[in-house]
Scaffold this motif. Structure first.
Motif, mmCIF file in Angstrom:
data_model
loop_
_atom_site.group_PDB
_atom_site.id
_atom_site.type_symbol
_atom_site.label_atom_id
_atom_site.label_comp_id
_atom_site.label_asym_id
_atom_site.label_seq_id
_atom_site.Cartn_x
_atom_site.Cartn_y
_atom_site.Cartn_z
ATOM 1 N N UNK A 132 0.844 -1.209 0.000
ATOM 2 C CA UNK A 132 0.000 0.000 0.000
ATOM 3 C C UNK A 132 0.876 1.256 0.000
ATOM 4 N N UNK A 133 1.968 1.200 0.741
ATOM 5 C CA UNK A 133 2.913 2.313 0.744
ATOM 6 C C UNK A 133 3.545 2.501 -0.631
ATOM 7 N N UNK A 134 3.931 1.385 -1.238
ATOM 8 C CA UNK A 134 4.580 1.436 -2.557
ATOM 9 C C UNK A 134 3.629 2.033 -3.603
ATOM 10 N N UNK A 135 2.343 1.716 -3.492
ATOM 11 C CA UNK A 135 1.342 2.266 -4.425
ATOM 12 C C UNK A 135 1.344 3.797 -4.446
ATOM 13 N N UNK A 136 1.731 4.385 -3.307
ATOM 14 C CA UNK A 136 1.723 5.853 -3.198
ATOM 15 C C UNK A 136 2.999 6.486 -3.746
ATOM 16 N N UNK A 137 4.003 5.646 -4.040
ATOM 17 C CA UNK A 137 5.324 6.182 -4.405
ATOM 18 C C UNK A 137 5.398 6.505 -5.894
ATOM 19 N N UNK A 138 4.564 7.435 -6.325
ATOM 20 C CA UNK A 138 4.563 7.879 -7.720
ATOM 21 C C UNK A 138 4.820 9.390 -7.752
ATOM 22 N N UNK A 139 5.364 9.854 -8.867
ATOM 23 C CA UNK A 139 5.749 11.260 -8.937
ATOM 24 C C UNK A 139 4.530 12.147 -8.759
ATOM 25 N N UNK A 140 4.715 13.213 -8.016
ATOM 26 C CA UNK A 140 3.632 14.147 -7.730
ATOM 27 C C UNK A 140 3.018 13.929 -6.357
ATOM 28 N N UNK A 141 3.088 12.683 -5.845
ATOM 29 C CA UNK A 141 2.627 12.442 -4.474
ATOM 30 C C UNK A 141 3.701 12.923 -3.507
ATOM 31 N N UNK A 142 3.399 12.792 -2.206
ATOM 32 C CA UNK A 142 4.368 13.246 -1.201
ATOM 33 C C UNK A 142 4.738 12.120 -0.247
ATOM 34 N N UNK A 237 10.736 5.622 -7.607
ATOM 35 C CA UNK A 237 9.543 6.409 -7.927
ATOM 36 C C UNK A 237 9.478 6.586 -9.449
ATOM 37 N N UNK A 238 8.317 6.268 -10.020
ATOM 38 C CA UNK A 238 8.086 6.444 -11.457
ATOM 39 C C UNK A 238 6.841 7.305 -11.649
ATOM 40 N N UNK A 239 6.488 7.517 -12.926
ATOM 41 C CA UNK A 239 5.387 8.438 -13.223
ATOM 42 C C UNK A 239 4.028 7.914 -12.745
ATOM 43 N N UNK A 240 3.651 6.720 -13.134
ATOM 44 C CA UNK A 240 2.307 6.239 -12.795
ATOM 45 C C UNK A 240 2.289 5.105 -11.783
ATOM 46 N N UNK A 241 3.421 4.400 -11.692
ATOM 47 C CA UNK A 241 3.471 3.237 -10.807
ATOM 48 C C UNK A 241 4.915 3.057 -10.363
#
Ligand code: MG
Ligand code: MG
Length: 258
Positions: A132-142, A237-241
């Motif tokens: 669940x944490x990894x799901x949030x690790x996309x560019x633009x999130x914090x 960290x990548x753009x969408x995933x």
């Protein structure tokens, strides 16, 4: 300072991280009642060196061994010893290597023999919280989005989220900026950008979030003596995933055969 990695550097971190996964798989099948953590540590060290890498933790700040081996109420940084594991124990194994000047870091909590249902659940929930944490690790999130996802999910089961120890950047150093807490608020903390390589590593306690540092200067246990679990991936960290650079695949193959 935060250092964003080039694709070439990410490939080297991936190689190191995959070797960490293979090292885990080397010992995964050997974890059973009667085995000692020191025996497993020796096997891991030999395997890492045979593969042209160096154990990252050995000598790091004076840590004496290749693996951090933290049974039961130990949260992290347990020192391998010659005490046999018992049926019903859990053992959190943290492994890091450095190869071609880049680090990889990954942790997994294993069952020893038959463990109780509530302990199995702690392991399942902690591992799920990592993803669940990894799901949030996309560019633009914090950064706070990662911690919030982990905290929100694990606390809904009444578990304690360790505050004092956190995830971290990974690269030419084992621990780089930024810190990656397993708790946080949506939209808070630094903005995530492509090329940021971090280790996300929830340390989740069955009871209180409070911990206790032992006199050996390393071992961290839960303050109330309840069990604690630890799962960790190195990711980019990548753009969408987010892309996971380490792997549990080899570990899970071995465990499914057990
Ligand atoms: Mg680790
Ligand atoms: Mg780590």
């Amino acid at each position: 300072m935060i250092y964003y990695k080039s694709e070439q550097e990410i490939e080297l971190i991936r190689e190191s991280s995959l070797l960490v996964g293979k090292t885990h798989a080397e010992i995964a099948g050997l974890i059973k009642p009667g085995v000692t953590t020191l025996e497993l540590d020796k096997i891991a060290e030999e395997f890492i060196r045979d593969n042209g890498a160096v154990p990252a933790f050995k000598g790091y700040g004076g840590f004496p061994n290749t693996l951090c081996m933290s049974p039961n109420e130990q949260v992290v940084h347990g020192i391998p010893n010659d005490i046999p594991l018992n049926d019903g124990d859990i053992i959190s194994v943290d492994c890091g290597v450095v190869m071609n000047s880049f680090y990889g870091d990954s942790a997994f909590t294993y069952e020893v023999g038959e463990v109780k249902e509530d302990v199995k659940k702690l392991l399942d929930v902690t591992k799920a919280s990592l993803y669940l944490g990894i799901e949030q690790a996309v560019s633009g999130k914090r950064i706070g989005d990662i911690g919030h996802a982990i905290q929100d999910y694990t606390e809904s089961f009444g578990y304690g989220v360790v505050r004092e120890m956190v995830g971290h950047g990974v690269g030419r150093n084992l621990h780089e900026s930024p810190e990656v807490p397993n708790y946080g608020k949506i939209g808070k903390g630094i903005k995530l950008k492509e090329g940021l390589v971090i280790a996300i590593e929830p340390m989740i306690n069955m009871g209180t979030k409070s911990i206790h540092q032992h006199a050996d200067g390393w071992t961290i246990t839960t303050a109330d003596g309840n069990f604690s679990a630890h799962f960790e991936h190195t990711i980019v960290v990548r753009k969408n995933k987010a892309e996971i650079l380490s792997s549990f695949k080899e570990i899970e193959k071995v465990l499914n055969k057990k």
